[in-house]
Motif scaffolding. Structure first.
Motif, PDB file in Angstrom:
ATOM      1  N   LEU A   1       0.856  -1.186   0.000  1.00 59.19           N
ATOM      2  CA  LEU A   1       0.000   0.000   0.000  1.00 59.19           C
ATOM      3  C   LEU A   1       0.888   1.230   0.000  1.00 59.19           C
ATOM      4  N   ALA A   2       0.752   2.027  -1.048  1.00 64.50           N
ATOM      5  CA  ALA A   2       1.508   3.270  -1.155  1.00 64.50           C
ATOM      6  C   ALA A   2       0.588   4.433  -0.788  1.00 64.50           C
ATOM      7  N   LEU A   3       1.088   5.369  -0.018  1.00 62.70           N
ATOM      8  CA  LEU A   3       0.256   6.465   0.471  1.00 62.70           C
ATOM      9  C   LEU A   3       0.112   7.609  -0.525  1.00 62.70           C
ATOM     10  N   THR A   4       0.890   7.578  -1.605  1.00 65.73           N
ATOM     11  CA  THR A   4       0.765   8.560  -2.681  1.00 65.73           C
ATOM     12  C   THR A   4       1.009   7.850  -4.008  1.00 65.73           C
TER      13      THR A   4
ATOM     14  N   GLU B   1       3.247   4.675 -14.815  1.00 67.28           N
ATOM     15  CA  GLU B   1       3.325   6.132 -14.742  1.00 67.28           C
ATOM     16  C   GLU B   1       2.075   6.776 -15.336  1.00 67.28           C
ATOM     17  N   GLY B   2       1.591   6.214 -16.451  1.00 71.53           N
ATOM     18  CA  GLY B   2       0.387   6.763 -17.076  1.00 71.53           C
ATOM     19  C   GLY B   2      -0.835   6.614 -16.194  1.00 71.53           C
ATOM     20  N   VAL B   3      -1.005   5.438 -15.599  1.00 74.26           N
ATOM     21  CA  VAL B   3      -2.162   5.200 -14.730  1.00 74.26           C
ATOM     22  C   VAL B   3      -2.072   6.051 -13.464  1.00 74.26           C
ATOM     23  N   LEU B   4      -0.894   6.129 -12.880  1.00 69.36           N
ATOM     24  CA  LEU B   4      -0.752   6.865 -11.628  1.00 69.36           C
ATOM     25  C   LEU B   4      -0.855   8.378 -11.833  1.00 69.36           C
ATOM     26  N   GLU B   5      -0.531   8.860 -13.010  1.00 66.86           N
ATOM     27  CA  GLU B   5      -0.762  10.278 -13.308  1.00 66.86           C
ATOM     28  C   GLU B   5      -2.261  10.577 -13.273  1.00 66.86           C
ATOM     29  N   TYR B   6      -3.047   9.644 -13.811  1.00 66.77           N
ATOM     30  CA  TYR B   6      -4.501   9.794 -13.759  1.00 66.77           C
ATOM     31  C   TYR B   6      -4.989   9.699 -12.313  1.00 66.77           C
ATOM     32  N   VAL B   7      -4.453   8.735 -11.553  1.00 67.78           N
ATOM     33  CA  VAL B   7      -4.848   8.554 -10.154  1.00 67.78           C
ATOM     34  C   VAL B   7      -4.590   9.820  -9.349  1.00 67.78           C
ATOM     35  N   ALA B   8      -3.465  10.467  -9.594  1.00 71.10           N
ATOM     36  CA  ALA B   8      -3.118  11.677  -8.851  1.00 71.10           C
ATOM     37  C   ALA B   8      -4.114  12.808  -9.077  1.00 71.10           C
ATOM     38  N   ALA B   9      -4.810  12.776 -10.207  1.00 72.08           N
ATOM     39  CA  ALA B   9      -5.766  13.839 -10.530  1.00 72.08           C
ATOM     40  C   ALA B   9      -7.162  13.552  -9.989  1.00 72.08           C
TER      41      ALA B   9
ATOM     42  N   PRO C   1     -10.277  13.125  -7.379  1.00 70.80           N
ATOM     43  CA  PRO C   1     -10.625  13.812  -6.129  1.00 70.80           C
ATOM     44  C   PRO C   1     -10.657  12.829  -4.968  1.00 70.80           C
ATOM     45  N   GLY C   2     -10.425  13.332  -3.783  1.00 73.39           N
ATOM     46  CA  GLY C   2     -10.534  12.495  -2.599  1.00 73.39           C
ATOM     47  C   GLY C   2      -9.234  11.835  -2.232  1.00 73.39           C
ATOM     48  N   PRO C   3      -8.815  11.927  -0.963  1.00 71.44           N
ATOM     49  CA  PRO C   3      -7.522  11.371  -0.551  1.00 71.44           C
ATOM     50  C   PRO C   3      -7.441   9.855  -0.672  1.00 71.44           C
ATOM     51  N   GLN C   4      -8.553   9.138  -0.465  1.00 69.10           N
ATOM     52  CA  GLN C   4      -8.485   7.680  -0.553  1.00 69.10           C
ATOM     53  C   GLN C   4      -8.141   7.232  -1.967  1.00 69.10           C
ATOM     54  N   SER C   5      -8.566   7.991  -2.961  1.00 63.05           N
ATOM     55  CA  SER C   5      -8.281   7.643  -4.349  1.00 63.05           C
ATOM     56  C   SER C   5      -6.791   7.676  -4.655  1.00 63.05           C
ATOM     57  N   HIS C   6      -6.035   8.419  -3.854  1.00 58.93           N
ATOM     58  CA  HIS C   6      -4.599   8.572  -4.121  1.00 58.93           C
ATOM     59  C   HIS C   6      -3.760   7.466  -3.508  1.00 58.93           C
ATOM     60  N   LEU C   7      -4.372   6.625  -2.682  1.00 61.30           N
ATOM     61  CA  LEU C   7      -3.637   5.500  -2.114  1.00 61.30           C
ATOM     62  C   LEU C   7      -3.463   4.433  -3.190  1.00 61.30           C
ATOM     63  N   GLY C   8      -2.307   3.838  -3.224  1.00 68.12           N
ATOM     64  CA  GLY C   8      -2.028   2.837  -4.261  1.00 68.12           C
ATOM     65  C   GLY C   8      -1.944   1.434  -3.687  1.00 68.12           C
ATOM     66  N   TYR C   9      -2.960   0.626  -3.938  1.00 64.99           N
ATOM     67  CA  TYR C   9      -2.937  -0.785  -3.543  1.00 64.99           C
ATOM     68  C   TYR C   9      -2.407  -1.555  -4.741  1.00 64.99           C
ATOM     69  N   VAL C  10      -1.178  -2.024  -4.627  1.00 65.28           N
ATOM     70  CA  VAL C  10      -0.524  -2.674  -5.765  1.00 65.28           C
ATOM     71  C   VAL C  10      -0.153  -4.104  -5.392  1.00 65.28           C
ATOM     72  N   GLN C  11      -0.196  -4.961  -6.394  1.00 64.62           N
ATOM     73  CA  GLN C  11      -0.063  -6.398  -6.123  1.00 64.62           C
ATOM     74  C   GLN C  11       0.621  -7.087  -7.292  1.00 64.62           C
ATOM     75  N   GLU C  12       1.403  -8.113  -6.957  1.00 59.04           N
ATOM     76  CA  GLU C  12       2.026  -8.887  -8.034  1.00 59.04           C
ATOM     77  C   GLU C  12       0.949  -9.561  -8.881  1.00 59.04           C
ATOM     78  N   LEU C  13       1.218  -9.690 -10.161  1.00 60.65           N
ATOM     79  CA  LEU C  13       0.300 -10.379 -11.064  1.00 60.65           C
ATOM     80  C   LEU C  13       0.690 -11.855 -11.105  1.00 60.65           C
ATOM     81  N   ILE C  14      -0.202 -12.702 -10.599  1.00 57.14           N
ATOM     82  CA  ILE C  14       0.057 -14.136 -10.574  1.00 57.14           C
ATOM     83  C   ILE C  14      -0.192 -14.720 -11.962  1.00 57.14           C
ATOM     84  N   ASP C  15       0.760 -15.486 -12.443  1.00 57.27           N
ATOM     85  CA  ASP C  15       0.633 -16.124 -13.752  1.00 57.27           C
ATOM     86  C   ASP C  15      -0.269 -17.347 -13.601  1.00 57.27           C
ATOM     87  N   LYS C  16      -1.557 -17.093 -13.526  1.00 56.35           N
ATOM     88  CA  LYS C  16      -2.520 -18.159 -13.239  1.00 56.35           C
ATOM     89  C   LYS C  16      -2.861 -18.939 -14.508  1.00 56.35           C
ATOM     90  N   PRO C  17      -3.382 -20.158 -14.345  1.00 57.06           N
ATOM     91  CA  PRO C  17      -3.716 -20.995 -15.505  1.00 57.06           C
ATOM     92  C   PRO C  17      -5.093 -20.688 -16.095  1.00 57.06           C
TER      93      PRO C  17
END
Length: 292
Positions: free
Chosen positions: A116-119, A157-165, A167-183
């Protein structure tokens, strides 16, 4: 709140739901088959008095689809002495992906690597640590909405530039996760009262495999590993009734993606050719709770 019909032992059952869909209708039918009277309450018309305790002691099944209404309804009813399933605490934890992850990790339940990233700026550093490809998800949401696959740093960078714009502080938190190579599938398991009712594979043409969004479901054998992982996940978030989503990596290792507190089960039940009556199990569990 209007009076709830009395039940044996002086208790009542209330079903909270602003939307009555196929799952709610199955639950109502299950009550009727058992001869149990219940009251459906539309939360959009509900209000509570602070400090009020005039409600009959009983039990409420929380099927409210709106996360905020679900939590506050559960809090108000609990304060008035009503037993709510799932509890307000479980509803809050399941409704927040980061709180769910923390609860699962604390219980030793295997999950994908998550941060979880705060910005938005900090999210880039977190993604560099996790590695690409990766996912960014909203903290609150269902049906896989707004989940974005990030192939590399340029995409992030493109997605997070949009996220930064946004409204609302919760929208700026970044919940990021590894992509599992699922079957090409994930697994949905339904747990009621600490018991696994069954499991299905869900497949789809995108990251989202939700049956409600067109994903296909077929039976999955409940192995001892699936059983234990699912029961442990439901217990970790405190959910009596849970839809546990599992994912397999290419080595066959199982991880918990999330736990849903308001589980949808019509597609699940159809995939199992009605071998499992989820609604009846839920009603049975509610009756057990009332007898305690």
């Amino acid at each position: 709140m209007s009076a709830t019909p009395e039940r044996p032992g002086g208790c009542g059952i209330t079903v909270l739901a602003s939307r009555v869909g196929a799952d709610e209708k199955r639950l109502f039918d299950a009550f009727d088959r058992r001869g149990i009277r219940f009251e459906h309450v539309d939360t959009r018309r509900q209000w509570f008095v602070a400090g009020g305790r005039g409600l009959p002691r009983g039990l409420a099944l929380n099927r409210e689809i709106g996360q905020v209404r679900a939590v506050y309804a559960a809090r108000c009813l609990t304060a008035a002495g009503v037993d709510v399933v799932n509890s307000a605490d479980a509803t809050e934890v399941c409704g927040d992906k980061w709180r769910s992850t923390v609860a699962l990790e604390a219980a030793g339940v295997a999950t994908p690597r998550t941060a979880l990233a705060l910005t938005p700026q900090a999210a880039l550093a977190a993604l560099d640590s996790i590695g690409y490809p990766a996912l960014i998800k909203p903290l609150v949401g269902s049906w896989g909405r707004l989940v974005v696959r990030l192939a590399d740093r340029a995409a992030a960078e493109g997605v997070l530039e949009y996220v930064a714009a946004l409204p609302g502080p919760q929208s700026h938190l970044g919940y990021v996760q590894e992509l599992i190579d699922k079957p090409g599938r994930d697994i949905r398991v339904i747990v009621v009262g600490g018991q696994v009712l069954g499991a299905v594979y869900r497949t789809g043409e995108s990251l989202r495999t939700n049956v409600a969004l067109g994903g296909q479901a077929r039976p999955c054998e409940v192995t001892p590993e699936i059983d234990k992982l699912s029961v442990d996940a439901a217990a970790a978030v405190g959910a009596d009734i849970a839809g546990v989503d599992l994912i397999e990596d290419r080595d066959g290792r199982l991880l918990v993606l999330e736990v849903n507190h308001r589980v949808e089960f019509t597609g699940f039940q159809s995939a199992l050719a009605s071998r499992v009556d989820v609604a009846d199990h839920i009603v049975g569990h509610l009756l057990d709770r009332m007898r305690r």
